[in-house]
Write an enzyme that holds these catalytic residues in place. Structure first.
Site, PDB file in Angstrom:
ATOM      1  CG  ASN A  27      -1.158  -8.273   6.874  1.00 21.40           C
ATOM      2  OD1 ASN A  27      -0.600  -9.195   7.470  1.00 21.40           O
ATOM      3  ND2 ASN A  27      -0.639  -7.705   5.803  1.00 21.40           N
ATOM      4  CG  ASN A  67      -4.442  -3.766  10.949  1.00 20.51           C
ATOM      5  OD1 ASN A  67      -4.237  -2.631  11.399  1.00 20.51           O
ATOM      6  ND2 ASN A  67      -4.187  -4.096   9.700  1.00 20.51           N
ATOM      7  CE1 TYR A 120      -6.404  -3.467   6.973  1.00 17.81           C
ATOM      8  CE2 TYR A 120      -4.763  -4.988   6.116  1.00 17.81           C
ATOM      9  CZ  TYR A 120      -5.094  -3.752   6.632  1.00 17.81           C
ATOM     10  OH  TYR A 120      -4.125  -2.791   6.808  1.00 17.81           O
ATOM     11  CB  THR A 174      -0.895  -0.045   1.259  1.00 18.28           C
ATOM     12  OG1 THR A 174      -1.836  -1.102   1.074  1.00 18.28           O
ATOM     13  CG2 THR A 174      -1.632   1.269   1.481  1.00 18.28           C
ATOM     14  CG  HIS A 182      -5.346  -8.308   1.977  1.00 18.46           C
ATOM     15  ND1 HIS A 182      -4.720  -9.076   2.932  1.00 18.46           N
ATOM     16  CD2 HIS A 182      -4.834  -7.059   2.102  1.00 18.46           C
ATOM     17  CE1 HIS A 182      -3.876  -8.311   3.618  1.00 18.46           C
ATOM     18  NE2 HIS A 182      -3.920  -7.081   3.130  1.00 18.46           N
TER      19      HIS A 182
HETATM   20  C1  FMN Z   1       4.538   0.241   3.080  1.00 23.32           C
HETATM   21  C2  FMN Z   1       3.928  -1.123   3.246  1.00 23.32           C
HETATM   22  C3  FMN Z   1       2.678  -1.381   2.707  1.00 23.32           C
HETATM   23  C4  FMN Z   1       2.117  -2.665   2.786  1.00 23.32           C
HETATM   24  N1  FMN Z   1       0.917  -2.923   2.183  1.00 23.32           N
HETATM   25  C5  FMN Z   1       0.417  -4.179   2.149  1.00 23.32           C
HETATM   26  C6  FMN Z   1      -0.748  -4.485   1.412  1.00 23.32           C
HETATM   27  O1  FMN Z   1      -1.348  -3.637   0.723  1.00 23.32           O
HETATM   28  N2  FMN Z   1      -1.208  -5.764   1.443  1.00 23.32           N
HETATM   29  C7  FMN Z   1      -0.577  -6.750   2.169  1.00 23.32           C
HETATM   30  O2  FMN Z   1      -1.022  -7.890   2.165  1.00 23.32           O
HETATM   31  N3  FMN Z   1       0.558  -6.481   2.856  1.00 23.32           N
HETATM   32  C8  FMN Z   1       1.068  -5.232   2.853  1.00 23.32           C
HETATM   33  N4  FMN Z   1       2.252  -4.982   3.507  1.00 23.32           N
HETATM   34  C9  FMN Z   1       3.033  -6.109   4.071  1.00 23.32           C
HETATM   35  C10 FMN Z   1       4.070  -6.582   3.049  1.00 23.32           C
HETATM   36  O3  FMN Z   1       3.443  -7.140   1.897  1.00 23.32           O
HETATM   37  C11 FMN Z   1       5.007  -7.651   3.649  1.00 23.32           C
HETATM   38  O4  FMN Z   1       4.213  -8.695   4.163  1.00 23.32           O
HETATM   39  C12 FMN Z   1       5.903  -7.115   4.742  1.00 23.32           C
HETATM   40  O5  FMN Z   1       6.526  -5.904   4.351  1.00 23.32           O
HETATM   41  C13 FMN Z   1       6.986  -8.121   5.123  1.00 23.32           C
HETATM   42  O6  FMN Z   1       7.791  -8.446   3.984  1.00 23.32           O
HETATM   43  P1  FMN Z   1       9.270  -7.826   3.816  1.00 23.32           P
HETATM   44  O7  FMN Z   1      10.028  -8.197   5.055  1.00 23.32           O
HETATM   45  O8  FMN Z   1       9.838  -8.444   2.586  1.00 23.32           O
HETATM   46  O9  FMN Z   1       9.114  -6.337   3.703  1.00 23.32           O
HETATM   47  C14 FMN Z   1       2.814  -3.697   3.467  1.00 23.32           C
HETATM   48  C15 FMN Z   1       4.062  -3.413   4.051  1.00 23.32           C
HETATM   49  C16 FMN Z   1       4.620  -2.149   3.935  1.00 23.32           C
HETATM   50  C17 FMN Z   1       5.995  -1.894   4.511  1.00 23.32           C
END
Ligand code: FMN
Length: 366
Positions: free
Chosen positions: A182, A239, A184, A29, A179
């Site tokens: 998290n 959340n 939701y 996001t 989705h």
């Molecule tokens: C800025 C940001 C926005 C995110 N938006 C979403 C999202 O829209 N949908 C979702 O399922 N997870 C979202 N996440 C979680 C990420 O998809 C991911 O699960 C999380 O960053 C851990 O992975 P990483 O360690 O590779 O960053 C978001 C995380 C961040 C940092």
């Protein structure tokens, strides 16, 4: 490239789709859709085009209805302007040789009255407020008190998912990710810390999984099963959603998904964006329960990704934050080159700064 990392760059067949490497861009996001319409725009298209060397892109979460929105300026996929906006994104990614699935989103109780139709309360399985924040025009604020969904309303939300899945097809996506993670709406139904219903949607695992499976079945009426996946976060406290026995509910759910031949499950292992070992959970067993592909996520590095693929504990690995700050993440991993660190101040909202201006290796060398 070191010889043992080659597995990261090997192709994978996801149904009839040829995924060119094992590296997935996780849904992220970024709060940069067009103000007023929540339609994706040219800047969003450029951002995704820059990242099209991923084997597969999962789009940022996109609300299936206005009621499903929880943060300002996130993209929707329920209006014609939004479908047209997404078409710019999918065209850009396809021109650059990539694949992109949309992440379909209903936030449930993680919202604010200022974002809801008619300023109404957000909806949830049960009227319990989450201890968490959302993002509105003025910045981060506490989420609003939700109201419990009436039994008769649930079919309408399932129908919104179906419509959004049809819209996603018209917008040129290659598939959809539901989705379910998290905290939701879908996760709110799954987890007993949030779902206290006493009707057919609460209580035993069969009931708490009912909403998720109805959404899946509605979408399977629109898309081929290989083109449909779901994201799950069994032990993530994101959340404010926790379950007292996650292995039970998620094993049941994944058995049901497997029986339906769903294309993939995308699993956030541990606390989303936090410790991978926050609670004991046998993710390898969950993978074995499922007949389709397994996408692993959360805190993956190059070495950890290679390890999980080599040990056959995942088929694909999704990277989140590293894809924000490294548009050419695939090439950098291939060369084992230094990675640019992401800047959290520009994650949510703003313009091209911290969005489309992270350099590729070549640009950095200039
Ligand atoms: C800025 C940001 C926005 C995110 N938006 C979403 C999202 O829209 N949908 C979702 O399922 N997870 C979202 N996440 C979680 C990420 O998809 C991911 O699960 C999380 O960053 C851990 O992975 P990483 O360690 O590779 O960053 C978001 C995380 C961040 C940092």
């Amino acid at each position: 490239m070191t010889a043992d990392a080659a597995i990261l760059f090997s192709p994978f067949k996801l149904g009839d789709l040829q995924v060119k490497n094992r590296i997935v861009m996780a849904p992220l996001t970024r709060i940069r859709a067009t103000r007023g319409t929540d339609a994706p725009n040219e800047l969003n298209a450029l951002y995704y085009r820059q990242r099209a060397s991923a084997g597969l892109i999962i789009s940022e979460a996109s609300q299936i209805s206005q009621q499903g929105q929880g943060y300002i300026w996130t993209p929707g996929v329920y209006s014609e302007a939004q479908v047209e906006g997404w078409r710019k994104v999918t065209d850009a990614v396809h021109e650059a040789g990539g694949l992109i699935f949309i992440q379909l989103w209903h936030v449930g109780r993680i919202s604010h009255t200022s974002l809801q139709p008619g300023g109404a309360a957000p909806v949830a399985p049960t009227a319990i407020a989450a201890k968490t924040k959302t993002f509105i025009e003025s910045g981060f604020v506490d989420v609003s008190e939700p109201r419990a969904l009436e039994l008769e309303e649930i079919a309408g939300i399932v129908a919104d998912y179906r419509k959004a899945a049809e819209n996603a097809k018209r917008a040129g996506f290659d598939g959809v990710e539901i989705h379910g993670a998290n905290g939701y709406l879908i996760d709110q139904f799954l987890k007993d810390g949030v779902n206290r219903r006493t009707d057919a949607y609460g209580g035993p695992v069969e009931n708490r999984a009912r909403f998720a499976l109805e959404v899946v079945d509605a979408i399977l009426g629109v898309w081929d099963k290989a083109r449909v996946g779901i994201r799950l976060s069994p032990v993530s406290p994101a959340n404010d959603a926790l379950d007292s026995a996650p292995e039970k509910i998620f094993t049941y759910l994944v058995e049901q998904l497997s029986a339906r031949g769903l294309g993939f499950i995308h699993v956030v292992e541990g606390a989303t964006g936090g410790p991978r070992d926050i609670a004991p959970f046998d993710f390898a067993a969950l993978r074995k329960t499922f007949s389709g592909a397994y996408i692993a996520n959360n805190g993956y590095t190059r070495d950890l990704a290679v390890e999980v693929l080599r040990e056959n504990r995942a088929d694909l690995v999704a990277f989140g934050k590293l894809f924000i700050s490294n548009p050419d993440l695939v090439e950098r991993l291939r060369r084992n080159a230094p990675l640019t660190a992401p800047q959290p101040e520009t994650f949510y909202g703003g313009d091209e700064k911290g969005y489309t201006d992270y350099p590729t290796l070549e640009e950095a060398a200039e």
